[in-house]
Scaffold this motif. Structure first.
Motif, PDB file in Angstrom:
ATOM      1  N   HIS A 159       0.855  -1.191   0.000  1.00  0.00           N
ATOM      2  CA  HIS A 159       0.000   0.000   0.000  1.00  0.00           C
ATOM      3  C   HIS A 159       0.888   1.236   0.000  1.00  0.00           C
ATOM      4  O   HIS A 159       2.092   1.148   0.245  1.00  0.00           O
ATOM      5  CB  HIS A 159      -0.940   0.015   1.210  1.00  0.00           C
ATOM      6  CG  HIS A 159      -0.229   0.202   2.517  1.00  0.00           C
ATOM      7  ND1 HIS A 159       0.476  -0.820   3.127  1.00  0.00           N
ATOM      8  CD2 HIS A 159      -0.096   1.274   3.314  1.00  0.00           C
ATOM      9  CE1 HIS A 159       0.987  -0.369   4.254  1.00  0.00           C
ATOM     10  NE2 HIS A 159       0.668   0.911   4.389  1.00  0.00           N
ATOM     11  N   ASN A 160       0.274   2.368  -0.285  1.00  0.00           N
ATOM     12  CA  ASN A 160       1.015   3.617  -0.253  1.00  0.00           C
ATOM     13  C   ASN A 160       0.098   4.752   0.205  1.00  0.00           C
ATOM     14  O   ASN A 160       0.133   5.154   1.354  1.00  0.00           O
ATOM     15  CB  ASN A 160       1.632   3.898  -1.630  1.00  0.00           C
ATOM     16  CG  ASN A 160       2.615   5.029  -1.608  1.00  0.00           C
ATOM     17  OD1 ASN A 160       2.827   5.656  -0.579  1.00  0.00           O
ATOM     18  ND2 ASN A 160       3.226   5.314  -2.738  1.00  0.00           N
ATOM     19  N   CYS A 161      -0.800   5.225  -0.683  1.00  0.00           N
ATOM     20  CA  CYS A 161      -1.575   6.436  -0.381  1.00  0.00           C
ATOM     21  C   CYS A 161      -2.699   6.214   0.627  1.00  0.00           C
ATOM     22  O   CYS A 161      -3.054   7.114   1.370  1.00  0.00           O
ATOM     23  CB  CYS A 161      -2.165   6.994  -1.671  1.00  0.00           C
ATOM     24  SG  CYS A 161      -3.495   5.980  -2.355  1.00  0.00           S
ATOM     25  N   ARG A 162      -3.312   5.064   0.614  1.00  0.00           N
ATOM     26  CA  ARG A 162      -4.463   4.713   1.466  1.00  0.00           C
ATOM     27  C   ARG A 162      -5.735   5.488   1.136  1.00  0.00           C
ATOM     28  O   ARG A 162      -6.701   5.455   1.888  1.00  0.00           O
ATOM     29  CB  ARG A 162      -4.164   4.916   2.960  1.00  0.00           C
ATOM     30  CG  ARG A 162      -3.115   4.004   3.500  1.00  0.00           C
ATOM     31  CD  ARG A 162      -3.020   4.213   4.986  1.00  0.00           C
ATOM     32  NE  ARG A 162      -1.977   3.387   5.556  1.00  0.00           N
ATOM     33  CZ  ARG A 162      -1.980   2.985   6.806  1.00  0.00           C
ATOM     34  NH1 ARG A 162      -2.953   3.332   7.613  1.00  0.00           N
ATOM     35  NH2 ARG A 162      -1.008   2.246   7.251  1.00  0.00           N
ATOM     36  N   GLY A 188      -7.005   5.632  -2.284  1.00  0.00           N
ATOM     37  CA  GLY A 188      -7.576   5.196  -3.555  1.00  0.00           C
ATOM     38  C   GLY A 188      -7.007   5.864  -4.786  1.00  0.00           C
ATOM     39  O   GLY A 188      -7.664   5.904  -5.825  1.00  0.00           O
ATOM     40  N   SER A 189      -5.765   6.349  -4.721  1.00  0.00           N
ATOM     41  CA  SER A 189      -5.227   7.004  -5.915  1.00  0.00           C
ATOM     42  C   SER A 189      -3.968   6.356  -6.491  1.00  0.00           C
ATOM     43  O   SER A 189      -3.695   6.506  -7.675  1.00  0.00           O
ATOM     44  CB  SER A 189      -4.962   8.488  -5.641  1.00  0.00           C
ATOM     45  OG  SER A 189      -4.007   8.624  -4.629  1.00  0.00           O
ATOM     46  N   CYS A 190      -3.212   5.608  -5.696  1.00  0.00           N
ATOM     47  CA  CYS A 190      -1.928   5.083  -6.210  1.00  0.00           C
ATOM     48  C   CYS A 190      -2.046   3.696  -6.848  1.00  0.00           C
ATOM     49  O   CYS A 190      -1.163   3.296  -7.590  1.00  0.00           O
ATOM     50  CB  CYS A 190      -0.892   5.053  -5.091  1.00  0.00           C
ATOM     51  SG  CYS A 190      -1.180   3.770  -3.854  1.00  0.00           S
ATOM     52  N   THR A 191      -3.068   2.944  -6.508  1.00  0.00           N
ATOM     53  CA  THR A 191      -3.356   1.561  -6.955  1.00  0.00           C
ATOM     54  C   THR A 191      -2.361   0.517  -6.444  1.00  0.00           C
ATOM     55  O   THR A 191      -2.385  -0.623  -6.894  1.00  0.00           O
ATOM     56  CB  THR A 191      -3.480   1.435  -8.505  1.00  0.00           C
ATOM     57  OG1 THR A 191      -2.198   1.564  -9.106  1.00  0.00           O
ATOM     58  CG2 THR A 191      -4.449   2.443  -9.081  1.00  0.00           C
ATOM     59  N   THR A 192      -1.505   0.884  -5.518  1.00  0.00           N
ATOM     60  CA  THR A 192      -0.544  -0.083  -4.973  1.00  0.00           C
ATOM     61  C   THR A 192      -1.248  -1.274  -4.306  1.00  0.00           C
ATOM     62  O   THR A 192      -0.750  -2.391  -4.326  1.00  0.00           O
ATOM     63  CB  THR A 192       0.381   0.605  -3.947  1.00  0.00           C
ATOM     64  OG1 THR A 192       0.942   1.763  -4.554  1.00  0.00           O
ATOM     65  CG2 THR A 192       1.496  -0.309  -3.483  1.00  0.00           C
ATOM     66  N   CYS A 193      -2.411  -1.046  -3.733  1.00  0.00           N
ATOM     67  CA  CYS A 193      -3.134  -2.106  -3.010  1.00  0.00           C
ATOM     68  C   CYS A 193      -4.078  -2.899  -3.910  1.00  0.00           C
ATOM     69  O   CYS A 193      -4.797  -3.780  -3.433  1.00  0.00           O
ATOM     70  CB  CYS A 193      -3.924  -1.487  -1.861  1.00  0.00           C
ATOM     71  SG  CYS A 193      -5.258  -0.417  -2.443  1.00  0.00           S
ATOM     72  N   LEU A 204      -9.717  -1.878  -4.927  1.00  0.00           N
ATOM     73  CA  LEU A 204      -8.688  -1.187  -4.149  1.00  0.00           C
ATOM     74  C   LEU A 204      -8.925  -1.575  -2.693  1.00  0.00           C
ATOM     75  O   LEU A 204      -9.958  -1.235  -2.110  1.00  0.00           O
ATOM     76  CB  LEU A 204      -8.793   0.330  -4.340  1.00  0.00           C
ATOM     77  CG  LEU A 204      -8.566   0.807  -5.769  1.00  0.00           C
ATOM     78  CD1 LEU A 204      -8.869   2.301  -5.883  1.00  0.00           C
ATOM     79  CD2 LEU A 204      -7.141   0.507  -6.230  1.00  0.00           C
ATOM     80  N   CYS A 231      -7.628  -0.593  -0.012  1.00  0.00           N
ATOM     81  CA  CYS A 231      -7.689   0.524   0.941  1.00  0.00           C
ATOM     82  C   CYS A 231      -9.028   1.253   0.897  1.00  0.00           C
ATOM     83  O   CYS A 231      -9.310   2.091   1.748  1.00  0.00           O
ATOM     84  CB  CYS A 231      -6.558   1.519   0.688  1.00  0.00           C
ATOM     85  SG  CYS A 231      -6.777   2.510  -0.815  1.00  0.00           S
TER      86      CYS A 231
END
Ligand code: FES
Length: 104
Positions: free
Chosen positions: A46-49, A51-56, A86, A88
């Motif tokens: 995860h990264n932004c938490r 809903g914008s980076c899509t890491t999760c 997502l 997060c």
């Protein structure tokens, strides 16, 4: 009476299985999946938490979630068709199985 029912909604526990790892943990119906996983000590990408980076980003293989934001802004059309979520931004509504190959 309506307010009483709203506030009486009890927190439920669901199970989530993260495929292909063998991780299965209990998650909370009042928290995002990501927050529950982190609270349980699961190392989840995860990264932004917010809903914008899509890491999760993970594929929902089984179960139902409530999504807090519109993933159409950040996910590809094909990913939406393939049931990616997502983590997060998703609240569990049932037991879940998700796929995330980065989780060991
Ligand atoms: S952590 Fe950035 S979209 Fe979920």
């Amino acid at each position: 009476m309506i307010f009483k029912n709203f506030f009486d909604k009890k927190e439920k526990k669901y199970q989530i299985q993260i495929f292909p790892s063998k991780i299965t943990v209990e998650i909370d119906s009042k928290k995002t999946i990501l927050q529950s996983l982190l609270d349980q000590g699961v190392s989840f990408p995860h990264n932004c938490r917010v809903g914008s980076c899509t890491t999760c980003k993970s594929k929902l293989l089984q179960g139902t979630v409530k999504e807090l934001t519109d993933k159409a802004f950040v996910l590809e059309e094909e990913e939406i068709r393939e049931n990616f979520i997502l983590v997060c931004q998703s609240i569990p509504k049932s037991d879940l199985i998700i796929e995330n190959t980065e989780v060991q």
